[in-house]
Write an enzyme that holds these catalytic residues in place. Structure first.
Site, short mmCIF file in Angstrom:
data_model
loop_
_atom_site.label_atom_id
_atom_site.label_comp_id
_atom_site.label_asym_id
_atom_site.label_seq_id
_atom_site.Cartn_x
_atom_site.Cartn_y
_atom_site.Cartn_z
N SER A 210 0.81 -1.22 0.00
CA SER A 210 0.00 0.00 0.00
C SER A 210 0.84 1.26 0.00
O SER A 210 1.94 1.29 0.57
CB SER A 210 -0.91 0.00 1.24
OG SER A 210 -1.82 1.07 1.15
N GLY B 164 -3.82 2.59 9.47
CA GLY B 164 -4.37 3.05 10.74
C GLY B 164 -4.19 4.53 10.97
O GLY B 164 -3.91 4.97 12.08
N GLY C 241 -6.47 6.96 9.30
CA GLY C 241 -7.67 7.70 8.93
C GLY C 241 -7.88 7.88 7.44
O GLY C 241 -8.84 8.50 7.01
N LEU C 242 -6.97 7.31 6.62
CA LEU C 242 -7.11 7.46 5.17
C LEU C 242 -7.73 6.21 4.53
O LEU C 242 -7.62 6.00 3.32
CB LEU C 242 -5.76 7.79 4.51
CG LEU C 242 -5.09 9.09 4.98
CD1 LEU C 242 -3.80 9.36 4.22
CD2 LEU C 242 -6.04 10.29 4.83
N GLY C 243 -8.38 5.39 5.35
CA GLY C 243 -9.15 4.27 4.80
C GLY C 243 -8.32 3.11 4.27
O GLY C 243 -8.72 2.45 3.32
N SER D 275 -7.95 0.27 5.64
CA SER D 275 -8.68 -1.00 5.84
C SER D 275 -9.66 -1.22 4.69
O SER D 275 -9.79 -2.35 4.18
CB SER D 275 -9.42 -1.01 7.18
OG SER D 275 -10.34 0.05 7.26
N GLU E 249 -14.65 -5.10 6.03
CA GLU E 249 -14.60 -3.93 6.92
C GLU E 249 -15.27 -4.23 8.26
O GLU E 249 -14.82 -3.76 9.30
CB GLU E 249 -15.30 -2.73 6.26
CG GLU E 249 -14.40 -1.86 5.38
CD GLU E 249 -13.56 -0.86 6.18
OE1 GLU E 249 -12.46 -1.24 6.67
OE2 GLU E 249 -13.97 0.30 6.29
N ASP F 89 -16.36 4.11 3.64
CA ASP F 89 -14.97 3.95 3.17
C ASP F 89 -14.87 2.96 2.02
O ASP F 89 -14.23 3.23 1.00
CB ASP F 89 -14.07 3.49 4.33
CG ASP F 89 -13.80 4.58 5.35
OD1 ASP F 89 -14.41 5.66 5.22
OD2 ASP F 89 -12.99 4.35 6.26
N1 LIG Z 1 -1.72 -2.93 3.45
C1 LIG Z 1 -2.18 -3.58 4.52
N2 LIG Z 1 -1.57 -4.70 4.97
C2 LIG Z 1 -2.05 -5.36 6.05
N3 LIG Z 1 -3.13 -4.97 6.76
C3 LIG Z 1 -3.78 -3.87 6.38
C4 LIG Z 1 -3.34 -3.11 5.24
N4 LIG Z 1 -4.15 -2.07 5.11
C5 LIG Z 1 -5.08 -2.15 6.11
N5 LIG Z 1 -4.86 -3.22 6.88
C6 LIG Z 1 -5.69 -3.62 8.05
O1 LIG Z 1 -6.47 -2.48 8.42
C7 LIG Z 1 -6.12 -2.01 9.74
C8 LIG Z 1 -6.17 -0.48 9.79
O2 LIG Z 1 -7.51 -0.08 9.65
P1 LIG Z 1 -8.16 1.10 10.47
O3 LIG Z 1 -7.85 0.98 11.92
O4 LIG Z 1 -9.58 1.13 10.06
O5 LIG Z 1 -7.40 2.40 9.93
P2 LIG Z 1 -7.46 3.09 8.48
O6 LIG Z 1 -8.55 2.41 7.72
O7 LIG Z 1 -7.78 4.52 8.75
O8 LIG Z 1 -6.11 2.98 7.88
C9 LIG Z 1 -4.73 -2.58 9.97
O9 LIG Z 1 -4.45 -2.73 11.36
C10 LIG Z 1 -4.84 -3.94 9.27
O10 LIG Z 1 -5.55 -4.89 10.06
C1 LIG Z 2 -15.13 6.78 11.80
C2 LIG Z 2 -15.63 6.30 10.45
O1 LIG Z 2 -16.69 7.17 10.05
C3 LIG Z 2 -14.53 6.38 9.39
C4 LIG Z 2 -13.30 5.60 9.73
O2 LIG Z 2 -12.29 5.76 8.76
P1 LIG Z 2 -10.80 5.21 9.00
O3 LIG Z 2 -10.88 3.77 9.23
O4 LIG Z 2 -10.26 5.92 10.21
O5 LIG Z 2 -10.04 5.57 7.73
C5 LIG Z 2 -16.14 4.88 10.60
C6 LIG Z 2 -17.04 4.38 9.46
O6 LIG Z 2 -17.71 5.21 8.80
O7 LIG Z 2 -17.09 3.18 9.26
MG LIG Z 3 -10.50 1.88 8.37
#
Ligand SMILES: Nc1ncnc2c1ncn2[C@@H]1O[C@H](COP(=O)(O)OP(=O)(O)O)[C@@H](O)[C@H]1O
Ligand SMILES: C[C@@](O)(CCOP(=O)(O)O)CC(=O)O
Ligand SMILES: [Mg+2]
Length: 387
Positions: free
Chosen positions: A136, A141, A143-145, A147, A193, A204
């Site tokens: 990626s 983790g 906030g830019l999505g 996951s 998700e 997201d």
């Molecule tokens: N490239 C990646 N490789 C492995 N796991 C990932 C990857 N991208 C996302 N994830 C999973 O998504 C989680 C982060 O999601 P989240 O807490 O919702 O934060 P955000 O979606 O904002 O980045 C990671 O801890 C992991 O479980």
């Molecule tokens: C907080 C929320 O509105 C967005 C979360 O986005 P991120 O996983 O922090 O990129 C949760 C959701 O809409 O599922």
């Molecule tokens: Mg997320």
């Protein structure tokens, strides 16, 4: 046979968290992608394992396909054209099996991503042997999505190898799915998700699948067409946080103060609707742009105040707000908050010198700044030949 897919990250311009509770939110895809490559083993490979290589965290997992059938007897029989939810029992079962891999404590959040992977893989492709690589451009983790981009790109690549979607692989380069197939990938990604976020709104995965700029409310997406160029500075505070915990924290606050929190969510709904209507109105003159930017700034300020009411701001986010305020710029957190990323509106007439100065000051605080393209393509796949 090998397929690659990619799906973008996102910024939420207005309405995060409130969207989980039914309010409208506005989001846009950004030009940073998660890419997945899936290579199915052929009989000549003599390899009976499913391997997952997570490049961003330097972790590799591998399971003999027989073990997968034992571990996930239900999902290997799932129908790829009917997205299904991973039950709590199965999640626990996989989590127990993951103990063999001794994931370091600092990377334990990755376990939910691996569970989502196993659920999506076995549900869509059964227990075939393959090598899967994920990498990626997004911070994980923050906030830019990441996951959602992970779940969307995975669902896309897996579906492309299944009989459930029709992708024209004779085309050169990246290919988009048709609308029906996009919807199927989006529904599977939402199931992933759920495993990572607990209670996602679906915004997201939807913006990552369809790209562009969207308004989203209670599972319904409206495309936003705009001739206004929105320029946002994204500042990553680098303070780690976990979306699942933050979303659960807001729900707990809502349970403690239902009336107050419902009013907060209602206020956010008005902010998101006004935000969407401002950017959708056609702009002609510079004066009109300045007036719209002024209104957007106020909406961002109000939204940030309400996110603070929800308990998801953080000292690092406040530092970004104060730093950008010195340059008369307005910021708000984006995504789940608690650290992670902050958006700062960069007005069209703002000089490059001021932008450089504010970036330098933010970087001196230890933050990382980037300006990403807003509103590009969603999920895309490409075919890399038969083996
Ligand atoms: N490239 C990646 N490789 C492995 N796991 C990932 C990857 N991208 C996302 N994830 C999973 O998504 C989680 C982060 O999601 P989240 O807490 O919702 O934060 P955000 O979606 O904002 O980045 C990671 O801890 C992991 O479980
Ligand atoms: C907080 C929320 O509105 C967005 C979360 O986005 P991120 O996983 O922090 O990129 C949760 C959701 O809409 O599922
Ligand atoms: Mg997320």
């Amino acid at each position: 046979m090998e397929v690659r897919s990619r799906a973008p990250g996102k910024i939420i311009l207005a309405g995060e968290h409130a969207v989980v509770h039914g309010s409208a939110a506005v989001a846009a895809s950004i030009g940073l992608y998660t890419s997945v490559s899936v290579r199915l083993s052929s009989p000549n490979d003599n390899d009976d394992t499913l391997t997952l290589h997570l490049m961003d965290v330097g972790l590799e997992f591998s399971w003999p396909v027989g073990r997968i059938k034992e571990m996930l007897p239900d999902s290997v029989n799932n129908d790829a054209s009917s997205p299904a939810t991973c039950c709590e029992e199965t999640t626990k079962l996989i989590l127990t099996a993951l103990k063999d891999f001794k994931i370091p404590d600092a990377k334990i959040g990755i376990a939910s991503g691996v569970i989502a992977f196993l659920w999506l893989y076995t549900s869509i492709l059964g227990n075939k042997a393959a090598k899967v690589i994920v990498s990626s451009e997004l911070p994980l983790g923050a906030g830019l999505g990441s996951s959602a981009a992970f779940c969307v790109s995975l669902s896309g690549a897996l579906l492309a190898l299944s009989d459930s979607v029709q992708v024209d692989f004779d085309q050169e380069g990246w290919v988009s799915f048709g609308e029906k197939d996009q919807q199927l990938a989006n529904r599977w990604a939402f199931e992933g998700e759920k495993i990572i976020h607990g209670k996602p709104s679906g915004i997201d995965n939807t913006v990552s699948t369809f790209g562009n700029m969207i308004k989203f409310k209670s599972g319904v997406l409206t495309c936003i067409k705009s001739n206004m160029t929105l320029k946002m500075l994204i500042t990553n505070t680098k303070v780690g946080r976990n979306t699942k915990a933050l979303v659960a924290g807001v729900s707990e606050r809502k349970n403690r103060h239902p009336d107050a929190m419902t009013s907060v969510f209602t206020a956010v709904e008005f902010i998101s609707n006004e935000f969407a209507s401002i950017i959708q109105t056609t702009t002609c003159s510079d004066d009109e742009v300045v007036e719209k930017e002024q209104r957007i700034r106020e909406l961002m300020e109000m939204n940030q105040g309400l996110l603070q009411c929800m308990g998801v701001s953080h000292a690092s986010i406040e530092t970004v707000l104060q730093t950008t305020c010195k340059y008369q710029l307005t910021s708000k957190l984006t995504g789940a908050g608690g650290g992670g990323c902050v958006l700062t509106l960069l007005p069209a007439l703002l000089s490059a010198t001021v932008i450089d100065k504010v970036i330098r000051e933010l970087e001196q605080c230890g933050f990382q700044c980037l300006i990403a393209e807003i509103g590009g393509n969603g999920l895309e796949c490409r075919f890399d030949g038969r083996s």
